[in-house]
Design an enzyme around this catalytic site. Structure first.
Site, PDB file in Angstrom:
ATOM      1  N   GLY A 261       0.877  -0.829   0.038  1.00 11.95           N
ATOM      2  CA  GLY A 261       0.058   0.101   0.079  1.00 11.95           C
ATOM      3  C   GLY A 261       0.775   1.000  -0.379  1.00 11.95           C
TER       4      GLY A 261
ATOM      5  N   ASP B 260       0.814   3.554   4.615  1.00 16.91           N
ATOM      6  CA  ASP B 260      -0.301   4.127   4.040  1.00 16.91           C
ATOM      7  C   ASP B 260      -1.417   4.443   5.053  1.00 16.91           C
ATOM      8  OD1 ASP B 260      -1.118   1.908   4.497  1.00 16.91           O
ATOM      9  OD2 ASP B 260      -1.610   0.775   2.835  1.00 16.91           O
TER      10      ASP B 260
ATOM     11  N   ASP C 257      -5.495   2.078  11.205  1.00 15.85           N
ATOM     12  CA  ASP C 257      -6.624   1.499  11.324  1.00 15.85           C
ATOM     13  C   ASP C 257      -6.851   1.678  12.526  1.00 15.85           C
ATOM     14  OD1 ASP C 257      -9.471   0.973  11.152  1.00 15.85           O
ATOM     15  OD2 ASP C 257      -9.140  -0.521   9.628  1.00 15.85           O
TER      16      ASP C 257
ATOM     17  N   ASP D 105      -5.945  -0.631  -1.689  1.00 11.69           N
ATOM     18  CA  ASP D 105      -6.703  -1.592  -2.363  1.00 11.69           C
ATOM     19  C   ASP D 105      -7.652  -2.091  -2.576  1.00 11.69           C
ATOM     20  OD1 ASP D 105      -5.260  -3.697  -0.641  1.00 11.69           O
ATOM     21  OD2 ASP D 105      -5.739  -5.053  -2.130  1.00 11.69           O
TER      22      ASP D 105
HETATM   23  P1  5GP Z   1      -4.411  -1.910  11.456  1.00  9.01           P
HETATM   24  O1  5GP Z   1      -3.943  -2.515  11.649  1.00  9.01           O
HETATM   25  O2  5GP Z   1      -4.059  -0.425  11.613  1.00  9.01           O
HETATM   26  O3  5GP Z   1      -5.656  -1.692  11.534  1.00  9.01           O
HETATM   27  O4  5GP Z   1      -4.428  -1.715   9.580  1.00  9.01           O
HETATM   28  C1  5GP Z   1      -4.094  -1.535   8.430  1.00  9.01           C
HETATM   29  C2  5GP Z   1      -3.139  -1.992   7.693  1.00  9.01           C
HETATM   30  O5  5GP Z   1      -4.941  -2.960   7.382  1.00  9.01           O
HETATM   31  C3  5GP Z   1      -2.994  -1.077   6.534  1.00  9.01           C
HETATM   32  O6  5GP Z   1      -1.603  -0.913   6.340  1.00  9.01           O
HETATM   33  C4  5GP Z   1      -3.942  -1.370   5.400  1.00  9.01           C
HETATM   34  O7  5GP Z   1      -2.902  -2.517   4.319  1.00  9.01           O
HETATM   35  C5  5GP Z   1      -5.276  -1.920   5.322  1.00  9.01           C
HETATM   36  N1  5GP Z   1      -6.532  -1.098   5.821  1.00  9.01           N
HETATM   37  C6  5GP Z   1      -6.910  -1.245   7.234  1.00  9.01           C
HETATM   38  N2  5GP Z   1      -7.900  -0.174   6.723  1.00  9.01           N
HETATM   39  C7  5GP Z   1      -7.999   0.251   5.205  1.00  9.01           C
HETATM   40  C8  5GP Z   1      -8.875   1.225   4.159  1.00  9.01           C
HETATM   41  O8  5GP Z   1      -9.751   1.835   4.625  1.00  9.01           O
HETATM   42  N3  5GP Z   1      -9.002   0.379   2.807  1.00  9.01           N
HETATM   43  C9  5GP Z   1      -7.387  -0.633   2.427  1.00  9.01           C
HETATM   44  N4  5GP Z   1      -7.187  -0.583   1.365  1.00  9.01           N
HETATM   45  N5  5GP Z   1      -7.144  -0.722   3.347  1.00  9.01           N
HETATM   46  C10 5GP Z   1      -7.368  -0.911   4.918  1.00  9.01           C
END
Ligand code: 5GP
Length: 179
Positions: free
Chosen positions: A43, A99, A102, A158
């Protein structure tokens, strides 16, 4: 606009303008010190390319790939390193380029892992941060934009490996998920 996109969250102009600001701010903080940018694949590939070109301090690149188990739209917090760094980071200034932040679970795991390798400094720049979603506290020194809690695509992000090449960030039409 792409026919699968329901609405645009951040336009190409807004993204590029903010990256220029981030590039100046980050460069000012490092001065003449070299910084190793570590992008988390896939990403962040587009973001690192644009950000690096807005930086004036000496910049080097390395890449990591991680996979988070679970469904494609939800983070599980269990992270597996698919590709590790090619170089040592000991005694180097490291800036992790993400990127999107979340839940923060992926980044928390990654930062813990990188910290054990004794970098001179370890900071994070994320283009996007989902407002109010962080389940673990992460100190992210540079944040491009706070966005609402919607699943977004484009500018490196993506859905099932598609839409990464859109120059803007948007939300897909609901039928794209269900088809
Ligand atoms: P976390 O571990 O912070 O919940 O998630 C991080 C990863 O989840 C990001 O690097 C990404 O790959 C994916 N991700 C989280 N939210 C989104 C979103 O809204 N769209 C996309 N395409 N990927 C996301």
């Amino acid at each position: 606009m792409h026919e699968d996109i329901d609405h645009v969250v951040l336009s190409e102009e807004e993204i590029q303008e903010r990256i220029a600001e981030l590039g100046s701010e980050i460069s000012a903080n490092y001065g003449d010190e070299p910084v190793l940018l570590i992008a988390v694949l896939r990403g962040a590939a587009i973001f690192i390319a644009d950000l690096a070109r807005q930086m004036t301090c000496p910049v080097e690149f390395d890449f990591m790939a991680v996979s988070s188990y679970g469904s494609s739209t939800r983070s599980s917090g269990v992270v597996r390193i698919l590709k590790d760094l090619d170089e040592t980071i000991e005694e180097r200034h490291v800036l992790v380029v993400e990127d999107i932040l979340d839940t923060g679970l992926t980044l928390k795991y990654l930062l813990k892992n990188l910290a054990t390798r004794k970098p001179k400094s370890l900071e994070v720049v994320t283009l996007l941060s989902k407002h109010g979603k962080q389940r673990v506290p992460i100190t992210c020194k540079y944040v491009g934009f706070e966005i609402p809690d919607e699943f977004v695509v484009g500018y490196g992000l993506d859905f099932a490996e598609r839409y990464r090449n859109l120059p803007y960030i948007g939300v897909l039409k609901p039928e794209i998920y269900t088809d």
